[in-house]
Design a protein around this motif. Structure first.
Motif, mmCIF file in Angstrom:
data_model
loop_
_atom_site.group_PDB
_atom_site.id
_atom_site.type_symbol
_atom_site.label_atom_id
_atom_site.label_comp_id
_atom_site.label_asym_id
_atom_site.label_seq_id
_atom_site.Cartn_x
_atom_site.Cartn_y
_atom_site.Cartn_z
ATOM 1 N N GLN A 1 24.227 7.866 45.832
ATOM 2 C CA GLN A 1 24.784 7.030 46.881
ATOM 3 C C GLN A 1 26.260 6.796 46.604
ATOM 4 O O GLN A 1 26.717 6.885 45.478
ATOM 5 N N ALA A 2 26.969 6.466 47.644
ATOM 6 C CA ALA A 2 28.399 6.208 47.520
ATOM 7 C C ALA A 2 28.625 4.988 46.638
ATOM 8 O O ALA A 2 27.737 4.191 46.407
ATOM 9 N N ALA A 3 29.854 4.844 46.181
ATOM 10 C CA ALA A 3 30.188 3.757 45.264
ATOM 11 C C ALA A 3 29.885 2.390 45.852
ATOM 12 O O ALA A 3 29.705 1.429 45.138
ATOM 13 N N SER A 4 29.811 2.283 47.173
ATOM 14 C CA SER A 4 29.526 0.987 47.772
ATOM 15 C C SER A 4 28.031 0.675 47.800
ATOM 16 O O SER A 4 27.645 -0.464 48.005
ATOM 17 N N GLY A 5 27.194 1.687 47.610
ATOM 18 C CA GLY A 5 25.753 1.474 47.612
ATOM 19 C C GLY A 5 25.286 0.838 46.325
ATOM 20 O O GLY A 5 25.993 0.825 45.327
ATOM 21 N N PRO A 6 24.054 0.314 46.312
ATOM 22 C CA PRO A 6 23.567 -0.389 45.136
ATOM 23 C C PRO A 6 23.507 0.467 43.882
ATOM 24 O O PRO A 6 23.756 -0.015 42.796
ATOM 25 N N ARG A 7 23.209 1.741 44.020
ATOM 26 C CA ARG A 7 23.151 2.594 42.825
ATOM 27 C C ARG A 7 24.526 3.114 42.446
ATOM 28 O O ARG A 7 24.707 3.633 41.371
ATOM 29 N N GLY A 8 25.485 2.988 43.350
ATOM 30 C CA GLY A 8 26.832 3.451 43.051
ATOM 31 C C GLY A 8 27.667 2.405 42.349
ATOM 32 O O GLY A 8 28.745 2.703 41.865
ATOM 33 N N VAL A 9 27.193 1.186 42.274
ATOM 34 C CA VAL A 9 27.951 0.118 41.631
ATOM 35 C C VAL A 9 28.075 0.409 40.143
ATOM 36 O O VAL A 9 27.094 0.738 39.487
ATOM 37 N N ARG A 10 29.263 0.301 39.637
ATOM 38 C CA ARG A 10 29.474 0.436 38.192
ATOM 39 C C ARG A 10 29.139 -0.892 37.552
ATOM 40 O O ARG A 10 29.735 -1.908 37.860
ATOM 41 N N TRP A 11 28.209 -0.864 36.645
ATOM 42 C CA TRP A 11 27.772 -2.079 35.964
ATOM 43 C C TRP A 11 28.548 -2.317 34.682
ATOM 44 O O TRP A 11 28.333 -3.314 33.992
ATOM 45 N N PHE A 12 29.478 -1.444 34.340
ATOM 46 C CA PHE A 12 30.207 -1.555 33.092
ATOM 47 C C PHE A 12 30.931 -2.897 32.935
ATOM 48 O O PHE A 12 30.786 -3.550 31.901
ATOM 49 N N ILE B 1 27.362 1.243 10.515
ATOM 50 C CA ILE B 1 26.312 1.488 11.510
ATOM 51 C C ILE B 1 26.541 0.637 12.750
ATOM 52 O O ILE B 1 26.417 1.123 13.880
ATOM 53 N N ALA B 2 26.904 -0.631 12.560
ATOM 54 C CA ALA B 2 27.165 -1.513 13.701
ATOM 55 C C ALA B 2 28.349 -1.006 14.515
ATOM 56 O O ALA B 2 28.312 -1.022 15.759
ATOM 57 N N ALA B 3 29.395 -0.538 13.853
ATOM 58 C CA ALA B 3 30.562 -0.010 14.570
ATOM 59 C C ALA B 3 30.190 1.231 15.379
ATOM 60 O O ALA B 3 30.590 1.371 16.545
ATOM 61 N N ILE B 4 29.419 2.123 14.783
ATOM 62 C CA ILE B 4 28.976 3.325 15.498
ATOM 63 C C ILE B 4 28.084 2.942 16.681
ATOM 64 O O ILE B 4 28.212 3.505 17.770
ATOM 65 N N ALA B 5 27.201 1.964 16.477
ATOM 66 C CA ALA B 5 26.315 1.519 17.556
ATOM 67 C C ALA B 5 27.119 0.951 18.720
ATOM 68 O O ALA B 5 26.846 1.256 19.885
ATOM 69 N N VAL B 6 28.124 0.136 18.423
ATOM 70 C CA VAL B 6 28.958 -0.445 19.486
ATOM 71 C C VAL B 6 29.645 0.665 20.276
ATOM 72 O O VAL B 6 29.643 0.653 21.517
ATOM 73 N N LEU B 7 30.225 1.636 19.588
ATOM 74 C CA LEU B 7 30.900 2.745 20.277
ATOM 75 C C LEU B 7 29.918 3.589 21.094
ATOM 76 O O LEU B 7 30.225 3.981 22.226
ATOM 77 N N ALA B 8 28.739 3.850 20.547
ATOM 78 C CA ALA B 8 27.736 4.642 21.268
ATOM 79 C C ALA B 8 27.249 3.909 22.521
ATOM 80 O O ALA B 8 27.092 4.524 23.585
ATOM 81 N N ILE B 9 27.029 2.622 22.401
ATOM 82 C CA ILE B 9 26.573 1.839 23.560
ATOM 83 C C ILE B 9 27.625 1.873 24.651
ATOM 84 O O ILE B 9 27.314 2.063 25.827
ATOM 85 N N ILE B 10 28.887 1.697 24.277
ATOM 86 C CA ILE B 10 29.965 1.733 25.274
ATOM 87 C C ILE B 10 30.022 3.099 25.941
ATOM 88 O O ILE B 10 30.178 3.210 27.163
ATOM 89 N N TRP B 11 29.863 4.180 25.171
ATOM 90 C CA TRP B 11 29.894 5.526 25.738
ATOM 91 C C TRP B 11 28.767 5.725 26.753
ATOM 92 O O TRP B 11 28.994 6.227 27.857
ATOM 93 N N PHE B 12 27.544 5.337 26.389
ATOM 94 C CA PHE B 12 26.419 5.479 27.317
ATOM 95 C C PHE B 12 26.555 4.528 28.498
ATOM 96 O O PHE B 12 26.264 4.896 29.636
ATOM 97 N N ILE C 1 21.992 -4.689 32.122
ATOM 98 C CA ILE C 1 21.539 -5.854 31.362
ATOM 99 C C ILE C 1 21.092 -5.429 29.964
ATOM 100 O O ILE C 1 21.446 -6.060 28.965
ATOM 101 N N ALA C 2 20.315 -4.353 29.894
ATOM 102 C CA ALA C 2 19.822 -3.877 28.599
ATOM 103 C C ALA C 2 20.977 -3.537 27.660
ATOM 104 O O ALA C 2 21.010 -3.983 26.505
ATOM 105 N N PHE C 3 21.938 -2.749 28.148
ATOM 106 C CA PHE C 3 23.075 -2.374 27.311
ATOM 107 C C PHE C 3 23.958 -3.578 26.994
ATOM 108 O O PHE C 3 24.524 -3.671 25.909
ATOM 109 N N GLY C 4 24.097 -4.511 27.928
ATOM 110 C CA GLY C 4 24.870 -5.727 27.669
ATOM 111 C C GLY C 4 24.260 -6.553 26.554
ATOM 112 O O GLY C 4 24.972 -7.068 25.675
ATOM 113 N N LEU C 5 22.926 -6.689 26.567
ATOM 114 C CA LEU C 5 22.239 -7.426 25.505
ATOM 115 C C LEU C 5 22.445 -6.766 24.148
ATOM 116 O O LEU C 5 22.780 -7.424 23.156
#
Length: 180
Positions: A13-24, A87-98, A109-113
């Motif tokens: 869907q386009a960026a304006s649609g619910p699935r197009g919203v960037r949750w970052f 390990i925590a630093a790598i995890a933070v970077l990996a989470i941000i990448w995904f 929400i899951a990635f934010g937590l």
């Protein structure tokens, strides 16, 4: 004369649609709130519980007592605090990448937590005593004597459980269900 083009139902869907919203940005905001709440509760625990007292919240099921944890969960690896910082630093970077690719509220929400919990643990490892990359995590929520944790631990467990659930249900980062 304009030609009308029909949308392909298989296309995102386009960026304006619910699935197009960037949750970052929302995920970062959630992670920031978790870091602030975790650090404030740790400040409270250190200032209130440093004298060794235990505050009962729910009888023997839940109490508050201060511990400094140099290791991982259940104080595993207490001689390798520097490794947990890496390990925590790598995890933070990996989470941000995904998380950059997330288009789903549940994944956001899951990635934010998880990002909030991992970031605050990294901060403890980097900036608490006994020194840089050797800092001990402040734990103060005692679960019936089985283990003692903190707000970040609660967020890590909830975020990890939500990630597992989304994966098992076949929900992709864009919120769509995978076939099969």
């Amino acid at each position: 004369m304009r030609q009308q083009v029909e949308a392909d139902p298989a296309a995102p869907q386009a960026a304006s649609g619910p699935r197009g919203v960037r949750w970052f940005p929302r995920m970062l905001a959630l992670a920031f709130v978790i870091v602030v709440v975790d650090q404030l509760t740790k400040f409270w625990a250190v200032s209130t519980l440093s004298d060794g007292r235990t505050l009962r919240v729910l009888g023997d099921l839940l109490s508050l007592r201060l511990l400094y944890n140099p290791g991982a969960a259940f104080s595993i690896g207490t001689d390798h605090t520097w490794l947990f910082a890496i390990i925590a630093a790598i995890a933070v970077l990996a989470i941000i990448w995904f998380a950059w690719r997330v288009r789903s509220r549940a994944w956001g929400i899951a990635f934010g937590l998880v990002l909030g919990g991992a970031t605050t643990h990294l901060l403890d490892r980097l900036f608490r005593q006994p020194g840089f990359a050797r800092g001990h995590v402040v734990d103060f929520i005692d679960y019936a004597g089985f283990f003692v944790g903190n707000v970040a631990d609660v967020c890590l467990v909830l975020g990890g459980a939500l990630i597992a659930l989304l994966y098992l249900r076949g929900v992709a980062l864009d919120g769509r269900r995978r076939d099969g």
